[in-house]
Motif scaffolding. Structure first.
Motif, PDB file in Angstrom:
ATOM      1  N   HIS A 224      23.328   2.497  -5.002  1.00  0.00           N
ATOM      2  CA  HIS A 224      22.647   1.990  -6.195  1.00  0.00           C
ATOM      3  C   HIS A 224      21.176   1.700  -5.910  1.00  0.00           C
ATOM      4  CE1 HIS A 224      26.040   1.103  -9.123  1.00  0.00           C
ATOM      5  NE2 HIS A 224      26.680   1.554  -8.052  1.00  0.00           N
ATOM      6  N   VAL A 227      19.169   5.012  -5.847  1.00  0.00           N
ATOM      7  CA  VAL A 227      18.967   5.571  -7.185  1.00  0.00           C
ATOM      8  C   VAL A 227      17.937   4.761  -7.958  1.00  0.00           C
ATOM      9  CG1 VAL A 227      20.092   6.073  -9.386  1.00  0.00           C
ATOM     10  CG2 VAL A 227      21.274   6.577  -7.242  1.00  0.00           C
ATOM     11  N   ARG A 228      18.008   3.440  -7.869  1.00  0.00           N
ATOM     12  CA  ARG A 228      17.015   2.599  -8.555  1.00  0.00           C
ATOM     13  C   ARG A 228      15.617   2.869  -8.026  1.00  0.00           C
ATOM     14  NH1 ARG A 228      20.938  -1.537  -7.977  1.00  0.00           N
ATOM     15  NH2 ARG A 228      19.779  -2.337  -6.169  1.00  0.00           N
ATOM     16  N   HIS A 231      14.352   6.281  -9.377  1.00  0.00           N
ATOM     17  CA  HIS A 231      13.994   6.187 -10.789  1.00  0.00           C
ATOM     18  C   HIS A 231      12.708   5.394 -10.971  1.00  0.00           C
ATOM     19  CE1 HIS A 231      18.371   7.027 -12.315  1.00  0.00           C
ATOM     20  NE2 HIS A 231      17.766   8.101 -11.819  1.00  0.00           N
ATOM     21  N   THR A 236      14.147  12.066 -10.532  1.00  0.00           N
ATOM     22  CA  THR A 236      15.573  12.161 -10.762  1.00  0.00           C
ATOM     23  C   THR A 236      16.274  12.357  -9.413  1.00  0.00           C
ATOM     24  OG1 THR A 236      15.343  14.526 -11.184  1.00  0.00           O
ATOM     25  CG2 THR A 236      15.366  13.074 -13.087  1.00  0.00           C
ATOM     26  N   VAL A 237      17.583  12.121  -9.393  1.00  0.00           N
ATOM     27  CA  VAL A 237      18.357  12.125  -8.148  1.00  0.00           C
ATOM     28  C   VAL A 237      19.471  13.157  -8.243  1.00  0.00           C
ATOM     29  CG1 VAL A 237      19.822  10.760  -6.610  1.00  0.00           C
ATOM     30  CG2 VAL A 237      17.861   9.692  -7.738  1.00  0.00           C
ATOM     31  N   ARG A 238      19.593  13.949  -7.187  1.00  0.00           N
ATOM     32  CA  ARG A 238      20.658  14.954  -7.099  1.00  0.00           C
ATOM     33  C   ARG A 238      21.360  14.820  -5.753  1.00  0.00           C
ATOM     34  NH1 ARG A 238      20.010  20.128  -4.636  1.00  0.00           N
ATOM     35  NH2 ARG A 238      21.677  21.604  -5.164  1.00  0.00           N
ATOM     36  N   LEU A 257      29.197   8.069  -8.192  1.00  0.00           N
ATOM     37  CA  LEU A 257      27.866   8.607  -8.452  1.00  0.00           C
ATOM     38  C   LEU A 257      27.460   8.345  -9.897  1.00  0.00           C
ATOM     39  CD1 LEU A 257      28.072  12.046  -6.588  1.00  0.00           C
ATOM     40  CD2 LEU A 257      26.972   9.948  -5.802  1.00  0.00           C
ATOM     41  N   ALA A 260      26.470   4.764 -10.465  1.00  0.00           N
ATOM     42  CA  ALA A 260      25.166   4.442  -9.886  1.00  0.00           C
ATOM     43  C   ALA A 260      24.014   5.032 -10.685  1.00  0.00           C
ATOM     44  CB  ALA A 260      25.097   4.937  -8.445  1.00  0.00           C
ATOM     45  N   VAL A 262      23.379   8.398 -10.947  1.00  0.00           N
ATOM     46  CA  VAL A 262      22.873   9.639 -10.348  1.00  0.00           C
ATOM     47  C   VAL A 262      22.688  10.670 -11.454  1.00  0.00           C
ATOM     48  CG1 VAL A 262      23.446  11.531  -8.783  1.00  0.00           C
ATOM     49  CG2 VAL A 262      23.872   9.170  -8.105  1.00  0.00           C
ATOM     50  N   ASP A 263      21.519  11.275 -11.516  1.00  0.00           N
ATOM     51  CA  ASP A 263      21.192  12.190 -12.600  1.00  0.00           C
ATOM     52  C   ASP A 263      21.908  13.524 -12.493  1.00  0.00           C
ATOM     53  OD1 ASP A 263      18.697  10.644 -13.769  1.00  0.00           O
ATOM     54  OD2 ASP A 263      18.442  10.714 -11.590  1.00  0.00           O
ATOM     55  N   THR A 285      20.978   6.643 -17.803  1.00  0.00           N
ATOM     56  CA  THR A 285      19.830   7.339 -17.242  1.00  0.00           C
ATOM     57  C   THR A 285      18.943   7.817 -18.373  1.00  0.00           C
ATOM     58  OG1 THR A 285      21.174   8.083 -15.397  1.00  0.00           O
ATOM     59  CG2 THR A 285      19.091   9.234 -15.758  1.00  0.00           C
TER      60      THR A 285
END
Length: 314
Positions: A224, A227-228, A231, A236-238, A257, A260, A262-263, A285
C-alpha cells in the motif's frame, strides 16, 4: 415477390438478432486488466480485446523491411507488430469514435518488449526508430508528450526489454512512446513522470508472498505504501511476474493488488484475471476520461509532495 420480400425480412430479423446477441456478449472495459502474452503467440490481440482487458505486453524482434515481428522463431511474413497489433487496434478505435470500448475510461496500455539475440546498441536504436515511425501514423489516437505536456489518448505505448530508450526519448520534442519505470524512479529528476508515467516491477522483486497463506501485515503495508507513493508522484503502477499457483491463490494475489489500488494487474491467466476483475473491480484509482486535457508537468523535486489533481493516468 412477396416470398422474396418475406425472405429478406427474415434475414434482416436474424441479422438483427445476431447483432443484439453480439452486443450482449461484449465484455466490459477492465481498466486494471493486463495480458502477459506468450512469446509463442502469433495473434494475441483478439483474445485481449474480447475479454475487455485494458492492455497487453507483446514481445517483438526487429527484422527485415523495417518491421517488428511477433511469435517464435525467425521473422515470418505477415507476422508483424504493424499488421497484427497496431493496425487492428487503431482501426477499432477509429470506428468507435476514438475509444476501444464504449465505456473506456483510461488508455489501453500497450507494452512493447524488445527481444532477440542482438544486443548491439545501434541495432536496438534502429528498432525503436522503426516503432516510432509506425506510431506516428496513428498519432491522433496515442498518448503523447510534447515539450513536457502529457496528453492521454486511447492507447499508451510503453517500451521495455533489452533496449534502453530513455536518452533517445528525452531528446525527442514530441514522442508517442514512454519508457518503463520502476519504484526507484519515484521523485527522480532523470526519470520524471512525462518520461516514465508507469512504474512496473515483477512481484518477486519486493515481495515473497505467494497467495497460499494470508499476506503478512508487513508486506501488505509495504504494498500500500508503494502504491500511494507512486500515485503521489504522478505515476500509475503495474505489477507482473505474479506467483504461479492455483486459480484460488492467483485470486488472492489479485485481490490484494486491487485493494491496494494497483492500476495495472498483469498476468498470463487472461480468462481468470478478466473474470476476477469483472466480479471485483479495482476502485479508488483516479482514471481520466479518454481523451482528456493535456497537463504540463515540471521536473519533480526529489520527495516533493504532489497534489491529487496532478495525477493523470497515461
Amino acid at each position: 415477390m412477396a416470398t422474396i420480400a418475406g425472405g429478406l425480412a427474415g434475414l434482416a430479423g436474424a441479422g438483427g438478432a445476431v447483432s443484439v446477441a453480439y452486443l450482449r456478449r461484449v465484455r466490459p472495459f477492465l481498466p486494471a486488466g493486463h495480458a502477459l502474452t506468450s512469446p509463442d503467440a502469433t495473434d494475441p490481440l483478439p483474445a485481449v480485446l474480447r475479454l475487455g482487458l485494458a492492455g497487453m505486453t507483446v514481445r517483438v524482434v526487429p527484422g527485415p523491411h523495417g518491421e517488428l515481428y511477433l511469435g517464435p522463431g525467425g521473422p515470418q511474413p505477415g507476422r508483424t507488430l504493424r499488421r497484427l497489433v497496431l493496425a487492428p487496434l487503431f482501426a477499432r478505435a477509429r470506428t468507435t469514435g476514438g475509444r476501444l470500448w464504449p465505456d473506456q475510461r483510461a488508455p489501453f496500455r500497450l507494452v512493447i518488449e524488445f527481444g532477440g539475440a542482438s544486443r548491439d546498441p545501434e541495432a536496438l536504436l534502429r528498432a525503436y526508430r522503426m516503432l516510432d515511425r509506425q506510431l506516428r501514423d496513428h498519432a491522433g489516437l496515442l498518448s503523447r508528450c510534447r515539450d513536457g505536456v502529457l496528453a492521454p489518448g486511447a492507447v499508451t505505448v510503453t517500451v521495455t526489454g533489452v533496449i534502453d530508450v530513455r536518452e533517445l526519448l528525452t531528446a525527442q520534442t514530441e514522442r508517442y512512446a514512454f519508457a518503463d519505470g520502476t519504484f526507484d524512479d519515484l521523485g527522480s529528476r532523470s526519470a520524471p513522470p512525462e518520461l516514465t508515467p508507469m512504474v512496473s516491477e515483477p512481484w518477486s522483486r519486493r515481495f515473497g508472498w505467494d497467495g497460499r497463506e494470508p499476506i503478512t501485515a508487513e508486506e501488505r503495508h509495504q504494498l500500500h505504501a508503494l502504491v500511494r507513493a507512486a500515485h503521489a508522484d504522478g505515476r500509475t503502477v503495474r505489477f507482473s511476474g505474479l506467483p504461479d499457483g492455483s486459480r484460488r491463490t492467483r485470486a488472492a494475489v489479485w485481490t490484494e493488488l486491487g485493494a491496494a489500488g494497483v492500476d495495472v494487474i498483469a498476468d498470463t491467466d487472461l480468462t481468470g484475471l478478466a473474470r476476477h476483475l469483472r466480479r471485483n473491480p479495482v476502485v479508488g484509482t483516479p482514471l481520466p476520461h479518454v481523451p482528456t486535457r493535456a497537463v504540463r508537468r515540471s521536473a519533480p523535486r526529489p520527495n516533493a509532495p504532489r497534489s491529487a489533481n496532478r495525477h493523470e493516468a497515461v
